[in-house]
Structures are given as C-alpha cells and as structure tokens.
Design a protein around this motif. Sequence first.
Motif, mmCIF file in Angstrom:
data_model
loop_
_atom_site.group_PDB
_atom_site.id
_atom_site.type_symbol
_atom_site.label_atom_id
_atom_site.label_comp_id
_atom_site.label_asym_id
_atom_site.label_seq_id
_atom_site.Cartn_x
_atom_site.Cartn_y
_atom_site.Cartn_z
ATOM 1 N N LEU A 1 -0.621 13.065 14.563
ATOM 2 C CA LEU A 1 0.551 12.629 14.095
ATOM 3 C C LEU A 1 0.770 11.587 13.549
ATOM 4 N N VAL A 2 -0.887 10.694 13.609
ATOM 5 C CA VAL A 2 -0.778 9.511 12.721
ATOM 6 C C VAL A 2 -1.427 10.312 11.628
ATOM 7 N N ASN A 3 -1.787 11.292 11.577
ATOM 8 C CA ASN A 3 -1.939 11.656 10.204
ATOM 9 C C ASN A 3 -0.354 12.822 9.340
ATOM 10 N N SER A 4 0.341 13.065 9.992
ATOM 11 C CA SER A 4 1.094 13.349 9.331
ATOM 12 C C SER A 4 2.392 12.307 9.387
ATOM 13 N N ARG A 5 1.950 11.341 9.976
ATOM 14 C CA ARG A 5 2.883 9.437 9.055
ATOM 15 C C ARG A 5 2.399 9.171 7.921
ATOM 16 N N GLU A 6 0.739 9.369 8.506
ATOM 17 C CA GLU A 6 0.714 9.038 6.717
ATOM 18 C C GLU A 6 0.692 9.604 5.541
ATOM 19 N N GLN A 7 1.059 11.565 6.172
ATOM 20 C CA GLN A 7 1.344 12.031 5.063
ATOM 21 C C GLN A 7 2.857 11.727 4.616
ATOM 22 N N LYS A 8 3.916 11.281 5.321
ATOM 23 C CA LYS A 8 5.361 10.900 5.254
ATOM 24 C C LYS A 8 5.437 9.993 4.092
ATOM 25 N N VAL A 9 4.074 8.822 4.321
ATOM 26 C CA VAL A 9 4.073 7.627 3.585
ATOM 27 C C VAL A 9 3.560 8.569 2.269
ATOM 28 N N LEU A 10 2.917 9.002 2.245
ATOM 29 C CA LEU A 10 2.412 9.231 0.966
ATOM 30 C C LEU A 10 3.019 10.562 0.313
ATOM 31 N N ASP A 11 3.668 11.305 0.769
ATOM 32 C CA ASP A 11 5.133 11.521 0.532
ATOM 33 C C ASP A 11 5.998 10.897 -0.250
ATOM 34 N N THR A 12 6.548 10.355 0.559
ATOM 35 C CA THR A 12 8.113 8.606 -0.340
ATOM 36 C C THR A 12 7.365 8.113 -1.210
ATOM 37 N N GLN A 13 6.082 7.810 -1.465
ATOM 38 C CA GLN A 13 5.412 6.852 -1.789
ATOM 39 C C GLN A 13 5.412 7.398 -3.518
ATOM 40 N N GLU A 14 4.847 9.469 -3.819
ATOM 41 C CA GLU A 14 5.136 9.948 -4.722
ATOM 42 C C GLU A 14 6.104 10.300 -5.174
ATOM 43 N N LYS A 15 6.712 10.059 -4.514
ATOM 44 C CA LYS A 15 8.875 10.613 -5.143
ATOM 45 C C LYS A 15 9.247 9.340 -5.631
ATOM 46 N N LEU A 16 8.851 8.084 -4.713
ATOM 47 C CA LEU A 16 9.337 6.835 -5.681
ATOM 48 C C LEU A 16 8.425 6.401 -6.505
ATOM 49 N N ASN A 17 7.412 6.797 -6.827
ATOM 50 C CA ASN A 17 6.585 7.018 -8.293
ATOM 51 C C ASN A 17 7.345 7.563 -9.169
ATOM 52 N N GLU A 18 7.373 9.012 -8.445
ATOM 53 C CA GLU A 18 8.189 9.923 -9.755
ATOM 54 C C GLU A 18 9.529 9.429 -10.300
ATOM 55 N N ILE A 19 10.103 8.827 -9.408
ATOM 56 C CA ILE A 19 11.845 8.547 -9.676
ATOM 57 C C ILE A 19 11.779 6.698 -10.663
ATOM 58 N N TYR A 20 10.312 5.792 -10.389
ATOM 59 C CA TYR A 20 10.208 4.863 -11.577
ATOM 60 C C TYR A 20 9.900 5.915 -13.279
ATOM 61 N N THR A 21 9.481 6.800 -12.814
ATOM 62 C CA THR A 21 8.982 7.111 -14.383
ATOM 63 C C THR A 21 9.989 7.677 -14.664
ATOM 64 N N LYS A 22 11.009 8.589 -14.303
ATOM 65 C CA LYS A 22 12.024 8.616 -14.504
ATOM 66 C C LYS A 22 12.933 7.946 -15.016
ATOM 67 N N ARG A 23 13.015 6.612 -14.201
ATOM 68 C CA ARG A 23 13.894 5.556 -14.984
ATOM 69 C C ARG A 23 12.852 5.032 -16.102
ATOM 70 N N PHE A 24 12.188 4.858 -15.713
ATOM 71 C CA PHE A 24 11.282 4.506 -16.936
ATOM 72 C C PHE A 24 11.822 5.080 -18.511
ATOM 73 N N LYS A 25 11.431 6.140 -18.381
ATOM 74 C CA LYS A 25 11.827 6.875 -19.272
ATOM 75 C C LYS A 25 13.601 6.888 -19.903
ATOM 76 N N THR A 26 14.453 6.925 -18.950
ATOM 77 C CA THR A 26 15.513 6.785 -19.618
ATOM 78 C C THR A 26 15.996 5.637 -19.776
ATOM 79 N N ILE A 27 14.708 4.432 -19.221
ATOM 80 C CA ILE A 27 15.452 3.019 -20.116
ATOM 81 C C ILE A 27 14.752 2.775 -21.438
ATOM 82 N N GLN A 28 14.190 4.088 -22.240
ATOM 83 C CA GLN A 28 13.443 4.066 -23.377
ATOM 84 C C GLN A 28 14.386 5.069 -24.602
#
Length: 117
Positions: free
Chosen positions: A81-108
């Motif tokens: 359960l601890v590992n699955s919670r950590e995996q969810k945190v990592l997945d959401t962080q990865e998704k957030l990084n993708e959104i930040y990248t898309k936002r940066f491209k849009t600004i450019q």
Amino acid sequence: MPLTFTKQRAAYSLSKIKIKEAEYYLLDKQNLIMVKWNNYRNDFMNLEKQILINNAIQNNNRALLTGEETKFKMGESSLFLVNSREQKVLDTQEKLNEIYTKRFKTIQYLNWLVGSW
C-alpha cells in the motif's frame, strides 16, 4: 493619338486587381494569426487550470502517502500500500511536469506570434 487607351486601361485594371489581391492576402494572414493567437491563448488558460487541479491532486496524494506511512509504522498497513501510494505521487508529479512543459511551449508560441524574441 488613339482615342481609347485599351492596353493602358487593361494594365491599370489589372494592377488594381493585383492590389486588391494583395490586400485580401494580407487580411487572410492577419486572420490566420489571430486564430492561432486565440487558440494558443485558450490552451494557455486551460493549462493554467489543469496545473491548479493537478497541484491539488498532488498535495492530496502526498497527504495520503504520509498517512499510509504513518499507518505502516504503526503496523496497520503493508508495504504494498505504501508503494502504491508512492507510485500515485510519482504519476501525478510526472503528469504535472508534462503540463508544465506544454505550458512553456504555449508561452513560447505566443511570444513567437507576437514577435517578441
């Protein structure tokens, strides 16, 4: 001297038509740029909303991970359960990084359309 200057009148009419064609071409390009600008601006606004939502999701997943780690320390949870919670945190962080990248491209793209390089 000829009474009608048909060649010159035709050339004059042709040049008027070419000027109108250039004006329409310019208007078409301006409209195309405005459409692109509006699309990128809307994308930017949507990405800003997605960032807010995903930040909240990230904070909630971290809180769940902290709670799960506390339960694990007390012996009421499993490592799975601890590992699955950590995996969810990592997945959401990865998704957030993708959104930040898309936002940066849009600004450019917006900067490129404005011409502020």
